[in-house]
Design a protein around this motif. Structure first.
Motif, PDB file in Angstrom:
ATOM      1  N   TYR A  36       0.113  74.039  57.718  1.00 30.13           N
ATOM      2  CA  TYR A  36       1.213  73.767  58.838  1.00 30.13           C
ATOM      3  C   TYR A  36       2.628  74.283  57.869  1.00 30.13           C
ATOM      4  O   TYR A  36       3.283  74.997  58.429  1.00 30.13           O
ATOM      5  N   SER A  37       2.837  73.611  56.730  1.00 31.51           N
ATOM      6  CA  SER A  37       4.090  73.775  56.153  1.00 31.51           C
ATOM      7  C   SER A  37       4.021  75.094  55.564  1.00 31.51           C
ATOM      8  O   SER A  37       5.235  75.657  55.545  1.00 31.51           O
ATOM      9  N   PHE A  38       3.109  75.808  55.162  1.00 29.68           N
ATOM     10  CA  PHE A  38       3.136  77.127  54.565  1.00 29.68           C
ATOM     11  C   PHE A  38       3.448  77.998  55.810  1.00 29.68           C
ATOM     12  O   PHE A  38       4.351  78.956  55.369  1.00 29.68           O
ATOM     13  N   MET A  39       2.684  77.825  57.066  1.00 28.05           N
ATOM     14  CA  MET A  39       3.187  78.753  58.001  1.00 28.05           C
ATOM     15  C   MET A  39       4.604  78.497  58.423  1.00 28.05           C
ATOM     16  O   MET A  39       4.989  79.649  58.601  1.00 28.05           O
ATOM     17  N   LEU A  40       5.113  77.266  58.443  1.00 31.06           N
ATOM     18  CA  LEU A  40       6.674  77.230  58.624  1.00 31.06           C
ATOM     19  C   LEU A  40       7.479  77.987  57.525  1.00 31.06           C
ATOM     20  O   LEU A  40       8.341  78.553  58.064  1.00 31.06           O
ATOM     21  N   CYS A  41       6.736  77.930  56.436  1.00 31.72           N
ATOM     22  CA  CYS A  41       7.745  78.815  55.268  1.00 31.72           C
ATOM     23  C   CYS A  41       7.620  80.157  55.528  1.00 31.72           C
ATOM     24  O   CYS A  41       8.687  81.014  55.624  1.00 31.72           O
ATOM     25  N   LEU A  42       6.472  80.709  56.099  1.00 34.70           N
ATOM     26  CA  LEU A  42       6.327  82.021  56.530  1.00 34.70           C
ATOM     27  C   LEU A  42       7.338  82.576  57.511  1.00 34.70           C
ATOM     28  O   LEU A  42       7.851  83.536  57.774  1.00 34.70           O
ATOM     29  N   LEU A  43       7.354  81.595  58.509  1.00 31.80           N
ATOM     30  CA  LEU A  43       8.495  81.887  59.742  1.00 31.80           C
ATOM     31  C   LEU A  43       9.640  81.691  59.514  1.00 31.80           C
ATOM     32  O   LEU A  43      10.434  82.562  59.652  1.00 31.80           O
ATOM     33  N   TRP A  44      10.327  80.976  58.505  1.00 31.89           N
ATOM     34  CA  TRP A  44      11.741  80.895  58.199  1.00 31.89           C
ATOM     35  C   TRP A  44      11.863  82.250  57.203  1.00 31.89           C
ATOM     36  O   TRP A  44      12.917  82.803  57.533  1.00 31.89           O
ATOM     37  N   ALA A  45      10.723  82.780  56.471  1.00 31.71           N
ATOM     38  CA  ALA A  45      10.972  84.219  55.944  1.00 31.71           C
ATOM     39  C   ALA A  45      11.235  85.309  56.957  1.00 31.71           C
ATOM     40  O   ALA A  45      11.998  86.233  56.534  1.00 31.71           O
TER      41      ALA A  45
ATOM     42  N   ASN B  13      10.869  81.063  70.659  1.00 32.88           N
ATOM     43  CA  ASN B  13      11.012  79.876  69.542  1.00 32.88           C
ATOM     44  C   ASN B  13      11.376  78.531  70.049  1.00 32.88           C
ATOM     45  O   ASN B  13      11.053  77.505  69.688  1.00 32.88           O
ATOM     46  N   TYR B  14      12.255  78.456  71.146  1.00 29.63           N
ATOM     47  CA  TYR B  14      12.686  77.380  71.704  1.00 29.63           C
ATOM     48  C   TYR B  14      11.470  76.696  72.579  1.00 29.63           C
ATOM     49  O   TYR B  14      11.446  75.411  72.569  1.00 29.63           O
ATOM     50  N   TRP B  15      10.374  77.359  73.063  1.00 28.89           N
ATOM     51  CA  TRP B  15       9.474  76.941  73.622  1.00 28.89           C
ATOM     52  C   TRP B  15       8.469  76.131  72.484  1.00 28.89           C
ATOM     53  O   TRP B  15       7.948  75.101  72.761  1.00 28.89           O
ATOM     54  N   VAL B  16       8.184  76.895  71.638  1.00 27.77           N
ATOM     55  CA  VAL B  16       7.616  76.156  70.534  1.00 27.77           C
ATOM     56  C   VAL B  16       8.234  75.004  69.856  1.00 27.77           C
ATOM     57  O   VAL B  16       7.367  74.253  69.490  1.00 27.77           O
ATOM     58  N   TYR B  17       9.521  75.092  69.784  1.00 32.56           N
ATOM     59  CA  TYR B  17      10.289  74.000  69.235  1.00 32.56           C
ATOM     60  C   TYR B  17       9.998  72.682  70.222  1.00 32.56           C
ATOM     61  O   TYR B  17       9.646  71.776  69.745  1.00 32.56           O
ATOM     62  N   ILE B  18      10.232  73.018  71.369  1.00 33.02           N
ATOM     63  CA  ILE B  18       9.962  71.751  72.471  1.00 33.02           C
ATOM     64  C   ILE B  18       8.244  71.466  72.181  1.00 33.02           C
ATOM     65  O   ILE B  18       8.231  70.283  72.257  1.00 33.02           O
ATOM     66  N   ALA B  19       7.421  72.189  72.191  1.00 32.57           N
ATOM     67  CA  ALA B  19       6.119  71.760  72.183  1.00 32.57           C
ATOM     68  C   ALA B  19       5.726  71.218  70.802  1.00 32.57           C
ATOM     69  O   ALA B  19       5.254  70.039  71.127  1.00 32.57           O
ATOM     70  N   LEU B  44       8.126  66.165  63.817  1.00 33.02           N
ATOM     71  CA  LEU B  44       9.255  66.068  64.838  1.00 33.02           C
ATOM     72  C   LEU B  44      10.367  66.640  64.045  1.00 33.02           C
ATOM     73  O   LEU B  44      11.213  67.324  64.402  1.00 33.02           O
ATOM     74  N   GLN B  45      10.367  66.311  62.711  1.00 30.88           N
ATOM     75  CA  GLN B  45      11.465  66.672  61.703  1.00 30.88           C
ATOM     76  C   GLN B  45      11.459  68.272  61.418  1.00 30.88           C
ATOM     77  O   GLN B  45      12.448  68.956  61.682  1.00 30.88           O
ATOM     78  N   THR B  46      10.157  68.874  61.479  1.00 32.84           N
ATOM     79  CA  THR B  46      10.027  70.463  61.263  1.00 32.84           C
ATOM     80  C   THR B  46      10.514  71.039  62.540  1.00 32.84           C
ATOM     81  O   THR B  46      10.995  72.187  62.399  1.00 32.84           O
ATOM     82  N   ALA B  47      10.361  70.553  63.851  1.00 30.72           N
ATOM     83  CA  ALA B  47      10.571  70.816  65.047  1.00 30.72           C
ATOM     84  C   ALA B  47      12.230  71.277  65.049  1.00 30.72           C
ATOM     85  O   ALA B  47      12.641  72.061  65.589  1.00 30.72           O
TER      86      ALA B  47
END
Lengths: 81, 131
Positions: A36-45, B13-19, B44-47
Motif C-alpha cells: 500500500y505504501s509503495f502504491m502511494l509512493c507511485l501515486l505521489w510521483a 482523488n477526493y473520493w478515494v481520499y474519503i474512502a 487515516l494519516q496517508t488519506a
C-alpha cells in the motif's frame, strides 16, 4: 499527470488498504501495508510530488514495514479479525 | 447523468481520499486486534496526505523546479506552469511524524503483549477484569 495510470493506482491503493485490514494474518497485513505504501509512493510521483514520493518510499514503505515485521515477530501472528 | 461522469472522474482523488479515511477510521474503531488498529491509524494519516497532495496537483504543469535556472532573469516565471510545492513540504513533515507515532504505538503493543500475552482487545479486557 496521466489520468489512466492515476485511476489504476488509486484502485490498487484502495484494494491494498481493504486487504491489509481484513487479512487473517498479521505478517500478511504488514506486507500488504508495505505494498500500500509503495502504491502511494507511485501515486505521489504521478502527481508531481517527487520529494514526497522519495520520503514515502524510504520512510513510509521501508522503515514502517521493518517496524511492523519486527513487532509481529516479537508478539504473535494470530488475529481474530 | 452525462454531467455527473466528468465530475466523478475529475474529483476521483477526493473520493478515494474519503474512502481511505473511512476505511482507516473504521479499522481504528471496530477492529479487535491492536496491530490492525495501528494499520488503520496509518491509513487515516496517508488519506490526509493524499488530500493535501491532491490540492497542490494540477494538469499541464511540471514539477516545481524552475526552468532556465541559470538565466532566470530573462524569463518570466508563471506559477500556472508549476505544481504548487507548499503542500508537498507540509506533507514531508507529516510522513515523518506518522512513522514516529507508528514506532511509539508498536512499542506500546509489545509492552502490552509482554504483560497480557495477547493482542486481542476483548481478551486484554477480560484479563484486566480478572486482576
Amino acid at each position: 499527470m496521466i489520468w489512466q495510470i492515476e485511476l489504476l493506482v488509486l484502485a490498487i491503493v484502495l484494494i491494498c488498504a481493504v486487504a491489509a485490514i481484513t487479512v487473517k494474518d498479521l505478517l500478511g497485513a504488514a506486507i500488504l501495508f508495505g505494498a500500500y505504501s509503495f502504491m502511494l509512493c507511485l501515486l505521489w510521483a504521478i502527481m508531481g510530488a517527487v520529494d514526497v514520493a522519495f520520503t514515502e518510499a524510504s520512510v513510509g514503505a521501508g522503515v514502517s514495514t521493518v517496524l511492523f515485521v519486527a513487532a509481529v515477530f516479537r508478539t504473535s501472528r494470530r488475529t481474530k479479525d | 447523468m452525462s454531467d455527473l461522469v466528468p465530475i466523478l472522474i475529475s474529483k476521483v482523488n477526493y473520493w478515494v481520499y474519503i474512502a481511505l479515511m473511512m476505511i482507516g477510521l473504521w479499522a481504528v474503531i471496530a477492529k479487535n486486534n491492536l496491530v490492525k488498529k495501528i494499520i488503520g491509524m496509518n491509513i487515516l494519516q496517508t488519506a490526509v496526505i493524499l488530500f493535501f497532495i491532491s490540492i497542490g496537483a494540477k494538469y499541464n504543469a511540471t514539477i516545481p523546479i524552475i526552468m532556465h535556472g541559470h538565466d532566470a532573469g530573462h524569463h518570466a516565471v508563471n506559477a500556472i506552469d508549476y505544481i504548487n510545492p507548499l503542500p508537498h513540504v507540509l506533507m514531508l513533515t507529516a510522513i515523518v511524524v506518522a512513522v514516529a507515532t507508528l514506532g511509539v504505538a508498536l512499542a506500546l503493543v509489545i509492552k502490552v503483549h509482554q504483560k497480557y500475552q495477547t493482542l486481542e482487545e476483548d481478551e486484554i479486557l477480560a484479563k484486566m477484569d480478572e486482576q
